[in-house]
Scaffold this motif. Structure first.
Motif, PDB file in Angstrom:
ATOM      1  N   GLU A 311       0.812  -1.223   0.000  1.00 22.09           N
ATOM      2  CA  GLU A 311       0.000   0.000   0.000  1.00 22.09           C
ATOM      3  C   GLU A 311       0.843   1.270   0.000  1.00 22.09           C
ATOM      4  N   ARG A 312       2.144   1.160   0.221  1.00 25.80           N
ATOM      5  CA  ARG A 312       3.003   2.359   0.172  1.00 25.80           C
ATOM      6  C   ARG A 312       3.260   2.788  -1.275  1.00 25.80           C
ATOM      7  N   LEU A 313       2.964   1.887  -2.192  1.00 22.14           N
ATOM      8  CA  LEU A 313       3.079   2.176  -3.631  1.00 22.14           C
ATOM      9  C   LEU A 313       4.508   2.554  -4.007  1.00 22.14           C
ATOM     10  N   GLY A 314       4.713   3.419  -5.037  1.00 21.53           N
ATOM     11  CA  GLY A 314       6.053   3.811  -5.460  1.00 21.53           C
ATOM     12  C   GLY A 314       6.339   3.445  -6.902  1.00 21.53           C
ATOM     13  N   THR A 315       7.604   3.548  -7.311  1.00 24.51           N
ATOM     14  CA  THR A 315       8.056   3.286  -8.675  1.00 24.51           C
ATOM     15  C   THR A 315       8.872   2.002  -8.706  1.00 24.51           C
ATOM     16  N   TYR A 316       8.577   1.129  -9.645  1.00 28.60           N
ATOM     17  CA  TYR A 316       9.237  -0.169  -9.751  1.00 28.60           C
ATOM     18  C   TYR A 316       9.650  -0.424 -11.196  1.00 28.60           C
ATOM     19  N   PHE A 339      -5.001  -5.353  -1.682  1.00 23.97           N
ATOM     20  CA  PHE A 339      -3.537  -5.436  -1.666  1.00 23.97           C
ATOM     21  C   PHE A 339      -3.116  -6.769  -1.054  1.00 23.97           C
ATOM     22  N   PRO A 340      -1.866  -7.225  -1.339  1.00 19.79           N
ATOM     23  CA  PRO A 340      -0.867  -6.571  -2.187  1.00 19.79           C
ATOM     24  C   PRO A 340      -1.149  -6.779  -3.681  1.00 19.79           C
ATOM     25  N   LEU A 341      -0.584  -5.880  -4.477  1.00 19.11           N
ATOM     26  CA  LEU A 341      -0.634  -6.033  -5.921  1.00 19.11           C
ATOM     27  C   LEU A 341       0.543  -6.890  -6.365  1.00 19.11           C
ATOM     28  N   THR A 342       0.408  -7.512  -7.508  1.00 19.56           N
ATOM     29  CA  THR A 342       1.503  -8.294  -8.075  1.00 19.56           C
ATOM     30  C   THR A 342       1.743  -7.858  -9.515  1.00 19.56           C
ATOM     31  N   VAL A 343       3.000  -7.677  -9.862  1.00 24.60           N
ATOM     32  CA  VAL A 343       3.395  -7.378 -11.240  1.00 24.60           C
ATOM     33  C   VAL A 343       4.068  -8.637 -11.781  1.00 24.60           C
ATOM     34  N   VAL A 380       1.858  -7.395 -16.357  1.00 25.73           N
ATOM     35  CA  VAL A 380       0.445  -7.368 -16.011  1.00 25.73           C
ATOM     36  C   VAL A 380       0.337  -7.118 -14.512  1.00 25.73           C
ATOM     37  N   VAL A 381      -0.511  -6.166 -14.129  1.00 23.32           N
ATOM     38  CA  VAL A 381      -0.714  -5.851 -12.712  1.00 23.32           C
ATOM     39  C   VAL A 381      -2.020  -6.485 -12.250  1.00 23.32           C
ATOM     40  N   VAL A 382      -1.948  -7.294 -11.198  1.00 24.47           N
ATOM     41  CA  VAL A 382      -3.151  -7.908 -10.626  1.00 24.47           C
ATOM     42  C   VAL A 382      -3.192  -7.597  -9.137  1.00 24.47           C
ATOM     43  N   ASP A 383      -4.404  -7.639  -8.558  1.00 27.12           N
ATOM     44  CA  ASP A 383      -4.508  -7.434  -7.118  1.00 27.12           C
ATOM     45  C   ASP A 383      -4.527  -8.785  -6.411  1.00 27.12           C
ATOM     46  N   ALA A 384      -4.754  -8.767  -5.091  1.00 25.90           N
ATOM     47  CA  ALA A 384      -4.663  -9.996  -4.303  1.00 25.90           C
ATOM     48  C   ALA A 384      -5.728 -11.011  -4.674  1.00 25.90           C
ATOM     49  N   GLY A 409      -8.016   7.334  -5.839  1.00 20.88           N
ATOM     50  CA  GLY A 409      -7.871   6.164  -6.699  1.00 20.88           C
ATOM     51  C   GLY A 409      -6.429   5.801  -6.897  1.00 20.88           C
ATOM     52  N   LEU A 410      -6.223   4.591  -7.402  1.00 23.80           N
ATOM     53  CA  LEU A 410      -4.887   4.102  -7.725  1.00 23.80           C
ATOM     54  C   LEU A 410      -4.537   4.519  -9.141  1.00 23.80           C
TER      55      LEU A 410
END
Length: 414
Positions: A311-316, A339-343, A380-384, A409-410
């Motif tokens: 949930e802290r988000l950021g750049t990856y 959360f958490p999200l998965t890339v 691809v970004v997916v949530d939990a 929003g995200l």
């Protein structure tokens, strides 16, 4: 009957099918003393093709000419005209790479030119300009020196100079649009307006000359506009639509482009998103924050490792692809995700929610013409819960209309 061809005095590749047109072309170039290699594609569709291939090989060996051939295989696949053409040109490129020759000569004639113009008209294509005499191809060029001669003139030349050739029986069929035009439409046009052929071909040649002038103009603009960040999108959008199409030709001069390819590029320019990308052969054109960049597709042998985003988000970074997650007043409502999200790379069965229904992620990548070997490189970004939130570079999920909801929003950016 006299037939003259004008070509550069450099080593050439000559595509020979065995028909009258290509055998006349090979004969002309051999008699003129050109340094030629004969290339032949055995499509594997007719019983007669074996004898035709042997005949062409024998003709080449009798003249001590190098002969290259491939036979197409169609196991569990339907052979269409488009697939045959694609594989044929892929073989030509392969031989060009192997031999270092960069000039390919084809035997299209004036009747082919007329048929192509009519096909473009019937299909409603934006550019009705037929077949170019010379055009870029692979790392060199394609030449069509017979475009001003009719099929009958080539028949006459073959008879006079005893050039042996083979008739493809499928040319008499009317299964395909080109054959329908050849046998049913062109005779009617000739009866209605005798001499229309020469006037129509002349108009097509003038259109090509204009197109080359426009292409040179656009190429100069692209060169002047391009900065370290890329090509400014605002500058491209100021151009007329015809010139915007030529920007694509400047960016990928060696790509085989279809009307749909140009439409995808124009859509990339219009989409109301900060980012996006499209693929053309081995090139990727990316739109990022007001700039276009065109780079070769990287050749990778490993798939980047999946990772989680809290949930802290950021750049990856997923491989070389940057993905930024942040909170904003727009985007995907946090109430709709877990959360958490998965890339991670795309998986079979992945679907993304759109404004109306869902769509397979694999179909999105196919529609964008992402090469199959590069699809695992697309994050691809997916949530939990496993729901797909974004296909980076292509789509962000839409979970309904949330503009009036008073929640953050995200924001997913790339």
């Amino acid at each position: 009957m006299t037939v003259e061809v004008k070509l550069p005095s450099v080593p050439l590749l000559v595509a020979v099918s065995g028909g009258c047109d290509s055998m006349v072309l090979a004969h002309l170039l051999y008699e003129a003393g050109h340094d030629i290699i004969i290339v032949h594609v055995h499509h594997g569709l007719r019983a007669e093709s074996d004898a035709e291939a042997q005949s062409i090989q024998g003709w080449s060996q009798a003249r001590q000419l190098d002969f290259r051939m491939t036979r197409l295989e169609w196991t569990d696949e339907t052979a269409t005209q488009e697939k045959c053409r694609s594989r044929r040109y892929a073989f030509f490129q392969e031989v060009m790479r192997e031999t270092g020759r960069d000039q390919l000569v084809l035997a299209h004639h004036r009747d082919d030119q007329l048929e192509t113009l009519l096909i473009q008209l019937l299909r409603g294509e934006a550019h009705i300009d037929g077949i170019p005499v010379v055009r870029p191809f692979a790392h060199g060029q394609i030449h069509r020196p017979l475009l001003t001669y009719t099929k009958q003139q080539l028949y006459d030349y073959a008879a006079e100079h005893q050039v042996a050739w083979h008739e493809d029986a499928t040319n008499a069929e009317t299964k395909y649009l080109r054959n329908q035009i050849r046998h049913q439409v062109m005779p009617v046009l000739a009866a209605l307006r005798p001499g229309y052929e020469a006037a129509t071909v002349r108009a097509a040649m003038l259109r090509h000359e204009q197109k080359q002038e426009h292409l040179a103009y656009v190429a100069a603009l692209v060169k002047d506009w391009t900065t370290e960040q890329g090509l400014p999108l605002k500058n491209v959008l100021q151009l007329p639509s015809d010139f915007r199409r030529l920007v694509l030709r400047v960016l990928v001069p060696d790509a085989e482009l279809t009307p749909n390819d140009y439409n995808r590029f124009l859509t990339l320019l219009r989409v109301d998103m900060p980012s996006g990308e499209v693929y053309y052969g081995n090139w990727r054109i990316q739109r990022t924050y007001g700039y276009l960049t065109c780079v070769p597709c990287p050749v990778r042998h490993s798939v980047p490792e999946p990772f989680e985003v809290g949930e802290r988000l950021g750049t990856y970074y997923y491989g070389e692809q940057m993905v930024r997650f942040s909170r904003a007043t727009t985007g995907i409502p946090f109430s709709a995700i877990r959360f958490p999200l998965t890339v991670r790379p795309p998986l079979p069965g992945d679907r993304i929610q759109l404004a109306v229904g869902t769509k397979k992620v694999s179909r999105i990548l196919m529609d964008a013409k992402v090469p199959r070997t590069l699809r695992t490189q697309i994050p691809v970004v997916v949530d939990a819960t496993g729901q797909v939130l974004a296909v980076i570079g292509h789509r962000i999920a839409i979970f309904g209309s949330f503009e009036l909801l008073a929640e953050s929003g995200l924001m997913i950016e790339w």
